[in-house]
Scaffold this active site. Structure first.
Site, PDB file in Angstrom:
ATOM      1  N   ASN A 166     -18.922 -52.617  44.600  1.00  0.00           N
ATOM      2  CA  ASN A 166     -19.904 -53.428  45.311  1.00  0.00           C
ATOM      3  C   ASN A 166     -19.649 -54.894  45.022  1.00  0.00           C
ATOM      4  OD1 ASN A 166     -20.955 -52.853  42.615  1.00  0.00           O
ATOM      5  ND2 ASN A 166     -22.926 -53.658  43.280  1.00  0.00           N
ATOM      6  N   ILE A 167     -19.949 -55.723  46.012  1.00  0.00           N
ATOM      7  CA  ILE A 167     -19.743 -57.160  45.895  1.00  0.00           C
ATOM      8  C   ILE A 167     -20.991 -57.842  46.428  1.00  0.00           C
ATOM      9  CG2 ILE A 167     -18.322 -59.124  46.564  1.00  0.00           C
ATOM     10  CD1 ILE A 167     -16.011 -57.063  46.962  1.00  0.00           C
ATOM     11  N   GLU A 168     -21.772 -58.404  45.513  1.00  0.00           N
ATOM     12  CA  GLU A 168     -23.004 -59.084  45.913  1.00  0.00           C
ATOM     13  C   GLU A 168     -22.704 -60.515  46.346  1.00  0.00           C
ATOM     14  OE1 GLU A 168     -26.082 -56.672  43.007  1.00  0.00           O
ATOM     15  OE2 GLU A 168     -25.683 -58.785  42.579  1.00  0.00           O
TER      16      GLU A 168
ATOM     17  N   CYS B  48     -21.262 -52.736  49.856  1.00  0.00           N
ATOM     18  CA  CYS B  48     -21.273 -51.626  48.911  1.00  0.00           C
ATOM     19  C   CYS B  48     -19.861 -51.182  48.533  1.00  0.00           C
ATOM     20  CB  CYS B  48     -22.027 -50.448  49.519  1.00  0.00           C
ATOM     21  SG  CYS B  48     -23.769 -50.776  49.858  1.00  0.00           S
TER      22      CYS B  48
ATOM     23  N   GLU C 198     -18.576 -48.058  48.660  1.00  0.00           N
ATOM     24  CA  GLU C 198     -17.964 -47.059  49.539  1.00  0.00           C
ATOM     25  C   GLU C 198     -17.178 -47.694  50.686  1.00  0.00           C
ATOM     26  OE1 GLU C 198     -21.602 -45.140  47.618  1.00  0.00           O
ATOM     27  OE2 GLU C 198     -21.083 -47.094  48.445  1.00  0.00           O
TER      28      GLU C 198
ATOM     29  N   CYS D 111     -25.851 -45.058  49.648  1.00  0.00           N
ATOM     30  CA  CYS D 111     -27.036 -45.450  50.411  1.00  0.00           C
ATOM     31  C   CYS D 111     -26.909 -44.927  51.849  1.00  0.00           C
ATOM     32  CB  CYS D 111     -27.200 -46.978  50.401  1.00  0.00           C
ATOM     33  SG  CYS D 111     -26.014 -47.870  51.417  1.00  0.00           S
TER      34      CYS D 111
ATOM     35  N   CYS E   9     -23.995 -46.370  53.821  1.00  0.00           N
ATOM     36  CA  CYS E   9     -22.705 -45.866  53.350  1.00  0.00           C
ATOM     37  C   CYS E   9     -22.486 -44.415  53.763  1.00  0.00           C
ATOM     38  CB  CYS E   9     -22.587 -46.029  51.844  1.00  0.00           C
ATOM     39  SG  CYS E   9     -22.361 -47.754  51.383  1.00  0.00           S
TER      40      CYS E   9
END
Length: 130
Positions: free
Chosen positions: A40-42, A51, A53, A84, A87
């Site tokens: 994941n990369i915020e 996310c 996936e 989620c 995803c």
């Protein structure tokens, strides 16, 4: 399955989650047996992050893969971390309903395995547009 879980763990270690501190790693296996990880990369503008996936799926596609045949995902600690809703739908684009999704602790211990159909019943997929 061990290689898939190890790839998810390695990807999780590279996650960029400075805001939530919720690090997620995922790995997907393609139809050739190759494994691709993603994290994941915020983003400071929250809706702009993504996310783990789809990060893994992107690597699969860039390498020429077309099908997801198995998935592993892990979040923080020992809590169950499933993909989620978004995803699940992204996986559905590239995976059949019987594809196994292994949910693990952050150390790689398997908690539970689901099929995509169990996580996304009565789903809408590419064949609905045929």
């Amino acid at each position: 399955m061990k290689d898939l879980i190890e790839a998810a763990k390695a990807a999780r270690a590279r996650a960029h989650a400075p805001y939530s501190k919720f690090y997620v790693g995922a790995a997907v296996r393609d139809e050739q047996g190759r494994v691709f990880g993603g994290c994941n990369i915020e983003n400071a503008a929250y809706p702009q992050g993504w996310c783990a996936e789809p990060s893994a799926i992107s690597h699969l596609i860039m390498a020429g893969g077309r099908r997801v045949t198995e998935v592993a995902v892990m979040g923080n600690g020992d809590a169950l971390c499933t993909p989620c809703g978004g995803c699940r739908q992204k996986l559905r684009e590239f995976a059949a309903g019987d594809v196994k999704i292994h949910c693990c602790t952050e150390t790689g211990v398997l908690i539970r395995t689901f099929t995509l159909d169990e996580l996304l019943p009565a789903s809408f997929g590419p064949e609905n547009l045929s």
